[in-house]
Design a protein around this motif. Structure first.
Motif, PDB file in Angstrom:
ATOM      1  N   ALA A 170       0.826  -1.216   0.000  1.00  0.00           N
ATOM      2  CA  ALA A 170       0.000   0.000   0.000  1.00  0.00           C
ATOM      3  C   ALA A 170       0.854   1.257   0.000  1.00  0.00           C
ATOM      4  CB  ALA A 170      -0.935   0.003   1.203  1.00  0.00           C
ATOM      5  N   GLY A 171       2.068   1.166   0.532  1.00  0.00           N
ATOM      6  CA  GLY A 171       2.960   2.310   0.564  1.00  0.00           C
ATOM      7  C   GLY A 171       3.768   2.498  -0.706  1.00  0.00           C
ATOM      8  N   ARG A 172       3.655   1.561  -1.633  1.00  0.00           N
ATOM      9  CA  ARG A 172       4.366   1.673  -2.909  1.00  0.00           C
ATOM     10  C   ARG A 172       3.579   2.568  -3.873  1.00  0.00           C
ATOM     11  NH1 ARG A 172       9.308   0.933  -2.647  1.00  0.00           N
ATOM     12  NH2 ARG A 172       9.334   0.592  -4.899  1.00  0.00           N
ATOM     13  N   PRO A 173       4.199   2.991  -4.983  1.00  0.00           N
ATOM     14  CA  PRO A 173       3.453   3.751  -5.998  1.00  0.00           C
ATOM     15  C   PRO A 173       2.274   2.942  -6.530  1.00  0.00           C
ATOM     16  CG  PRO A 173       5.819   3.918  -6.380  1.00  0.00           C
ATOM     17  CD  PRO A 173       5.628   2.882  -5.302  1.00  0.00           C
TER      18      PRO A 173
ATOM     19  N   LEU B 208       1.377   1.893  -9.337  1.00  0.00           N
ATOM     20  CA  LEU B 208       1.716   0.845 -10.291  1.00  0.00           C
ATOM     21  C   LEU B 208       2.051  -0.472  -9.612  1.00  0.00           C
ATOM     22  CD1 LEU B 208       2.346  -0.085 -13.199  1.00  0.00           C
ATOM     23  CD2 LEU B 208       4.658   0.867 -12.914  1.00  0.00           C
ATOM     24  N   GLU B 209       2.487  -0.437  -8.363  1.00  0.00           N
ATOM     25  CA  GLU B 209       2.974  -1.640  -7.680  1.00  0.00           C
ATOM     26  C   GLU B 209       1.982  -2.217  -6.670  1.00  0.00           C
ATOM     27  OE1 GLU B 209       7.074  -1.312  -6.265  1.00  0.00           O
ATOM     28  OE2 GLU B 209       7.269   0.514  -7.453  1.00  0.00           O
ATOM     29  N   ARG B 210       0.745  -1.801  -6.709  1.00  0.00           N
ATOM     30  CA  ARG B 210      -0.194  -2.218  -5.655  1.00  0.00           C
ATOM     31  C   ARG B 210      -0.945  -3.489  -6.034  1.00  0.00           C
ATOM     32  NH1 ARG B 210      -2.239   3.609  -3.223  1.00  0.00           N
ATOM     33  NH2 ARG B 210      -0.115   4.446  -2.978  1.00  0.00           N
ATOM     34  N   LEU B 211      -0.191  -4.554  -6.094  1.00  0.00           N
ATOM     35  CA  LEU B 211      -0.726  -5.881  -6.384  1.00  0.00           C
ATOM     36  C   LEU B 211       0.160  -6.899  -5.685  1.00  0.00           C
ATOM     37  CD1 LEU B 211      -1.780  -7.298  -9.850  1.00  0.00           C
ATOM     38  CD2 LEU B 211      -0.014  -8.470  -8.533  1.00  0.00           C
ATOM     39  N   MET B 212      -0.432  -7.939  -5.132  1.00  0.00           N
ATOM     40  CA  MET B 212       0.361  -9.002  -4.527  1.00  0.00           C
ATOM     41  C   MET B 212      -0.427 -10.304  -4.492  1.00  0.00           C
ATOM     42  SD  MET B 212       0.257  -8.186  -0.406  1.00  0.00           S
ATOM     43  CE  MET B 212       0.583  -9.899   0.049  1.00  0.00           C
ATOM     44  N   ARG B 213       0.314 -11.397  -4.569  1.00  0.00           N
ATOM     45  CA  ARG B 213      -0.266 -12.727  -4.411  1.00  0.00           C
ATOM     46  C   ARG B 213       0.008 -13.208  -2.996  1.00  0.00           C
ATOM     47  NH1 ARG B 213       2.135 -17.387  -8.090  1.00  0.00           N
ATOM     48  NH2 ARG B 213       1.167 -16.150  -9.751  1.00  0.00           N
ATOM     49  N   ILE B 214      -1.040 -13.673  -2.326  1.00  0.00           N
ATOM     50  CA  ILE B 214      -0.931 -14.136  -0.951  1.00  0.00           C
ATOM     51  C   ILE B 214      -0.480 -15.599  -0.935  1.00  0.00           C
ATOM     52  CG2 ILE B 214      -2.228 -14.600   1.169  1.00  0.00           C
ATOM     53  CD1 ILE B 214      -4.130 -12.358   0.342  1.00  0.00           C
TER      54      ILE B 214
ATOM     55  N   ALA C 237      -7.944  -2.962   4.691  1.00  0.00           N
ATOM     56  CA  ALA C 237      -6.777  -2.122   4.418  1.00  0.00           C
ATOM     57  C   ALA C 237      -6.366  -2.226   2.951  1.00  0.00           C
ATOM     58  CB  ALA C 237      -5.617  -2.539   5.322  1.00  0.00           C
ATOM     59  N   ALA C 238      -6.428  -3.433   2.406  1.00  0.00           N
ATOM     60  CA  ALA C 238      -6.059  -3.607   0.998  1.00  0.00           C
ATOM     61  C   ALA C 238      -6.997  -2.818   0.084  1.00  0.00           C
ATOM     62  CB  ALA C 238      -6.084  -5.092   0.635  1.00  0.00           C
ATOM     63  N   ARG C 239      -8.281  -2.916   0.336  1.00  0.00           N
ATOM     64  CA  ARG C 239      -9.250  -2.199  -0.512  1.00  0.00           C
ATOM     65  C   ARG C 239      -9.121  -0.689  -0.360  1.00  0.00           C
ATOM     66  NH1 ARG C 239     -11.920  -6.690   1.254  1.00  0.00           N
ATOM     67  NH2 ARG C 239     -12.971  -5.646   2.984  1.00  0.00           N
ATOM     68  N   ALA C 240      -8.850  -0.241   0.861  1.00  0.00           N
ATOM     69  CA  ALA C 240      -8.742   1.200   1.096  1.00  0.00           C
ATOM     70  C   ALA C 240      -7.603   1.817   0.301  1.00  0.00           C
ATOM     71  CB  ALA C 240      -8.543   1.474   2.587  1.00  0.00           C
ATOM     72  N   ASP C 241      -6.546   1.052   0.073  1.00  0.00           N
ATOM     73  CA  ASP C 241      -5.374   1.582  -0.622  1.00  0.00           C
ATOM     74  C   ASP C 241      -5.201   1.013  -2.021  1.00  0.00           C
ATOM     75  OD1 ASP C 241      -4.180   3.417   1.302  1.00  0.00           O
ATOM     76  OD2 ASP C 241      -3.882   1.636   2.547  1.00  0.00           O
TER      77      ASP C 241
END
Length: 357
Positions: A79-82, A84-90, A126-130
């Motif tokens: 969430a603190g990244r730009p 473009l980088e707001r994606l992750m696999r859990i 938190a993920a959805r908010a950011d």
């Protein structure tokens, strides 16, 4: 080509690798502690089975508490990244042993269940908010169609576990909410595509609404999995396609891309990318796309070429990803994890800045 309106995102898969800045980690012990704090952990069912009931409960609760905290830190970092980088696999290890007889009753206990529901609920919020897009990807054993009934039952149970995690995160209602998905492979050659289609009704509605399927490098090409596009979103793996096709690089203008987009039914698609290992192409020009035919003729096997690199070292492949970002997000399947995805994002950002200057 119809392009989804949401902004492009790319990110890493499952494991976080802390930076190695000078002076930040003075000792190996400190570096390991930093990695542990950011990553999920687990245990074996054999080990759990040897513990007394009270110790077993304590072990599982300790792992769950750690994993919830670590997952929360991962999401906060992304969430603190730009944008473009707001994606992750859990990672799949959120609740180790969830479906196993040795742990199943422990997870059903009300107090632990409340801990899990509360923790995952907060992380999802938190993920959805950011604007952090989340996904999961069970291992290759997670199949919904098999000639082995036990393998099929276990695969479906594993998929339902992943769907439950996503539901507890807040992604359990409707078709791929906020782009959330659980991605799997078709599995064995038999019963294949048609068996996969026939067994979809065995899944819960929640699991079906989160499910995606990707092409692979050996049995199921992009053309094959697109036969499921009327039922399941297709995750395009560009590296798998390169290997399976014997060296074809798929451009955004390819006639199959609209069918991939359509399979997502209005949700922005996700694709996968990786590159062959650096050591395999140590002297290769980074500005030139690897030539599959030439590499095969030089004695490199399909298996060697399919293996993932540490980072996104090839600038020509990076440029291909940049072109595909017009219609798809990307999970970077490189062994350097977040280091590879952040480096690729920086490369693309610099390239865009030069083009705009």
């Amino acid at each position: 080509m119809t392009r989804p309106a949401s902004p492009p995102r790319l990110g890493f898969c499952c494991k976080f690798i802390p930076d190695e800045e000078p002076g930040r980690h003075a000792t190996l012990k400190a570096a390991r502690a930093a990695a542990l704090a950011m990553n999920l952990t687990g245990t074996t069912m054999a080990h759990l089975g040897k513990l007394a009931p009270a110790a077993r409960r304590a072990k599982i609760e300790g792992i769950v508490r750690h994993n919830l905290a670590a997952l929360g830190r991962q999401v906060a970092w992304v969430a603190g990244r730009p944008p473009l980088e707001r994606l992750m696999r859990i990672s799949s290890d959120v609740l180790p042993g969830f479906n196993h007889p040795v742990a199943r009753d422990i997870y059903a206990a009300p107090e632990l269940r409340r801990l899990i529901e509360t923790g995952l609920g907060r992380i999802g919020e938190a993920a959805r908010a950011d604007g952090v897009r989340l996904s999961m990807h069970p291992g290759p054993f997670c199949i919904i169609a098999s000639r082995n009934p036990e393998a099929q039952r276990n695969g479906i149970a594993e998929l339902e576990y992943h769907a439950e995690i996503m539901g507890l995160l807040g992604y359990g209602g409707g078709w791929h909410p906020h782009g959330a998905h659980v991605n799997i492979h078709i599995g064995g050659r038999e019963p294949g595509i048609e068996g996969f289609r026939e067994n979809l009704p065995l899944l819960s509605q929640a699991a079906r609404d989160l499910l995606t399927v990707e092409n692979d490098e050996s049995l199921f090409s992009l053309d094959a999995v697109l036969r499921l596009g009327d039922r399941v979103p297709i995750v395009l793996d560009l590296h798998h396609h390169w290997v399976e096709s014997g060296g074809a690089y798929l451009e955004p203008e390819d006639a199959r891309i609209p069918a991939v987009i359509a399979s997502w039914r209005g949700v922005r698609p996700v694709s996968h990318i990786s590159v062959s290992r650096e050591a395999l192409l140590a002297d290769h020009d980074v500005r030139v796309l690897p030539d599959y035919a030439a590499l095969s003729a030089a004695g490199h096997s399909r298996r060697d070429l399919a293996a993932h690199s540490d980072g996104m070292w090839n600038e020509a492949v990076n440029a291909l990803v940049a072109r595909h970002l017009a219609w798809s997000d990307f999970e970077i399947e490189a062994k350097a994890k977040n280091r590879a995805s952040t480096a690729l994002a920086a490369w693309i950002t610099r390239r865009r800045a030069r083009a705009a200057a």
